[in-house]
Design a protein around this motif. Structure first.
Motif, PDB file in Angstrom:
ATOM      1  N   GLU A 251       4.299   5.586  -5.419  1.00  0.00           N
ATOM      2  CA  GLU A 251       4.190   5.621  -6.887  1.00  0.00           C
ATOM      3  C   GLU A 251       3.309   6.791  -7.327  1.00  0.00           C
ATOM      4  O   GLU A 251       3.639   7.516  -8.279  1.00  0.00           O
ATOM      5  N   LYS A 252       2.174   6.993  -6.652  1.00  0.00           N
ATOM      6  CA  LYS A 252       1.262   8.081  -7.006  1.00  0.00           C
ATOM      7  C   LYS A 252       1.909   9.449  -6.778  1.00  0.00           C
ATOM      8  O   LYS A 252       1.606  10.421  -7.484  1.00  0.00           O
ATOM      9  N   LEU A 253       2.785   9.536  -5.791  1.00  0.00           N
ATOM     10  CA  LEU A 253       3.478  10.788  -5.498  1.00  0.00           C
ATOM     11  C   LEU A 253       4.660  11.019  -6.429  1.00  0.00           C
ATOM     12  O   LEU A 253       5.276  12.096  -6.397  1.00  0.00           O
ATOM     13  N   GLY A 254       4.987  10.010  -7.242  1.00  0.00           N
ATOM     14  CA  GLY A 254       6.106  10.131  -8.160  1.00  0.00           C
ATOM     15  C   GLY A 254       7.454   9.863  -7.534  1.00  0.00           C
ATOM     16  O   GLY A 254       8.493  10.174  -8.119  1.00  0.00           O
TER      17      GLY A 254
ATOM     18  N   ARG B 147       2.413   1.837  -3.324  1.00  0.00           N
ATOM     19  CA  ARG B 147       1.420   2.427  -4.226  1.00  0.00           C
ATOM     20  C   ARG B 147       1.322   3.928  -3.996  1.00  0.00           C
ATOM     21  O   ARG B 147       1.263   4.713  -4.959  1.00  0.00           O
ATOM     22  N   TRP B 148       1.284   4.370  -2.731  1.00  0.00           N
ATOM     23  CA  TRP B 148       1.241   5.807  -2.439  1.00  0.00           C
ATOM     24  C   TRP B 148       2.496   6.506  -2.965  1.00  0.00           C
ATOM     25  O   TRP B 148       2.410   7.606  -3.523  1.00  0.00           O
TER      26      TRP B 148
ATOM     27  N   SER C 136       9.056   4.461  -9.407  1.00  0.00           N
ATOM     28  CA  SER C 136       8.520   4.181 -10.739  1.00  0.00           C
ATOM     29  C   SER C 136       8.795   2.732 -11.123  1.00  0.00           C
ATOM     30  O   SER C 136       9.514   2.013 -10.420  1.00  0.00           O
TER      31      SER C 136
ATOM     32  N   ARG D 225       0.832  -1.196   0.000  1.00  0.00           N
ATOM     33  CA  ARG D 225       0.000   0.000   0.000  1.00  0.00           C
ATOM     34  C   ARG D 225       0.872   1.253   0.000  1.00  0.00           C
ATOM     35  O   ARG D 225       0.601   2.216  -0.721  1.00  0.00           O
TER      36      ARG D 225
END
Length: 320
Positions: free
Chosen positions: A298-301, A295-296, A304, A292
């Motif tokens: 990844e969303k924040l950049g 995933r966070w 990758s 989880r």
């Protein structure tokens, strides 16, 4: 020679020059390292045992609980996301700042320096539950007595083995990274920081020596001891019991009741069936806080190229 599954480095039997090391010491642990290891294991474990009677008396507050939970989450995910899924298996890519942050958080878990930890774990995957595995509970056989001895070995005993995994063979990528070698060698400093930061916070928030002392005990020693034994349980319990819904060449199993404290690592069967996967708990209801957080990130950049297992990949690894 092709690299073992789940490892992003090439191995060679060709003789090499004296290696650069990510930790101090030679190929065998010296007496000082053995003593330090005994203290790192013994003191937190003693604190964990003492925690039971202390808990019902004086010296435990909500502040201690919060500080312990925060430090457990930071350092535990430093191991599960950083040392394990990223540095050992390359489950995603990260920039320099994130790499250094993950390395520091993992060091603060007090489970050994980064390079040594990764080398040991890559060797474990190459020889999982076979001769050469640093910590298989099946080391001595399958009988009750042999397995009891093996469980002790897999849980804690292997840490006292004087033979060390050659870091130049199993972690050459990290030895070529000056930042990672530097953080790995700073291990004693980050151990001290791991224990002193909650102590300082407890003292400043309560403005008392008692607040500092109880924070040191609960958020320092007890937290480290608990995290130690949860992590070691993946080596011992999860290779001795648990269901196996996926195909693997070893005895790795899923142990549901360890999922939350291990931050998703106890869904161990899928991990050994698909070692580079960023998520270990892939079936319905399998909590995996490490996945989880990835995933966070990844969303924040921050990270990758995350290796998320898709449905087809999961089904292809199902046991018959």
């Amino acid at each position: 020679m092709t690299p073992p599954s789940g490892t992003a480095v090439l191995e060679t039997e060709t003789p090499t020059p004296a290696p650069t090391r990510g930790t101090l010491g030679g190929e065998q642990k010296n007496w000082a390292e053995q003593l330090a290891l005994a203290l790192f294991i013994g003191l937190p474990f003693a604190a964990l045992v003492a925690a039971v009677p202390v808990m019902w008396g004086w010296g435990l507050s909500w502040l201690d609980v919060v500080l312990a939970a925060v430090m457990y989450a930071i350092t535990g995910h430093g191991i599960t996301i950083g040392f394990h899924r990223y540095f050992t298996h390359g489950s995603f890519k990260a920039g320099r700042k994130v790499r250094i942050g993950l390395a520091i958080a993992g060091n603060m878990a007090v489970q050994g320096p980064l390079v040594r930890w990764v080398a040991d774990h890559r060797k474990h995957h190459k020889f999982s539950d076979q001769d050469g595995d640093p910590h298989s509970p099946w080391r001595y056989g399958t009988g009750v007595r042999a397995l009891t001895k093996g469980m002790w070995w897999a849980h804690m005993g292997w840490l006292f083995d004087i033979e060390q995994t050659p870091q130049d063979k199993y972690a050459p990528d990290l030895l070529k990274d000056a930042d990672m070698v530097r953080v790995s060698r700073q291990f004693p400093f980050w151990v001290a920081a791991s224990l002193l930061l909650p102590t300082l916070a407890g003292g400043l928030i309560t403005w008392s020596w008692q607040g500092a002392l109880t924070a040191f005990f609960w958020a320092g020693l007890v937290r480290v001891g608990l995290l130690h034994h949860v992590t070691w349980s993946i080596n011992s319990i999860c290779h001795a019991v648990g269901n196996q819904p996926f195909r693997s060449r070893d005895k790795s199993g899923n142990v549901w009741w360890l999922a939350v404290p291990s931050m998703g690592e106890s869904w161990h069967n899928l991990h050994h069936a698909d070692q580079t996967a960023a998520r270990h708990g892939v079936l319905r209801g399998q909590l995996d806080s490490s996945a989880r957080i990835i995933r966070w990130m990844e969303k924040l950049g921050w990270v990758s190229d995350v290796r998320w297992p898709d449905r087809a990949r999961i089904e292809s690894r199902r046991a018959a």
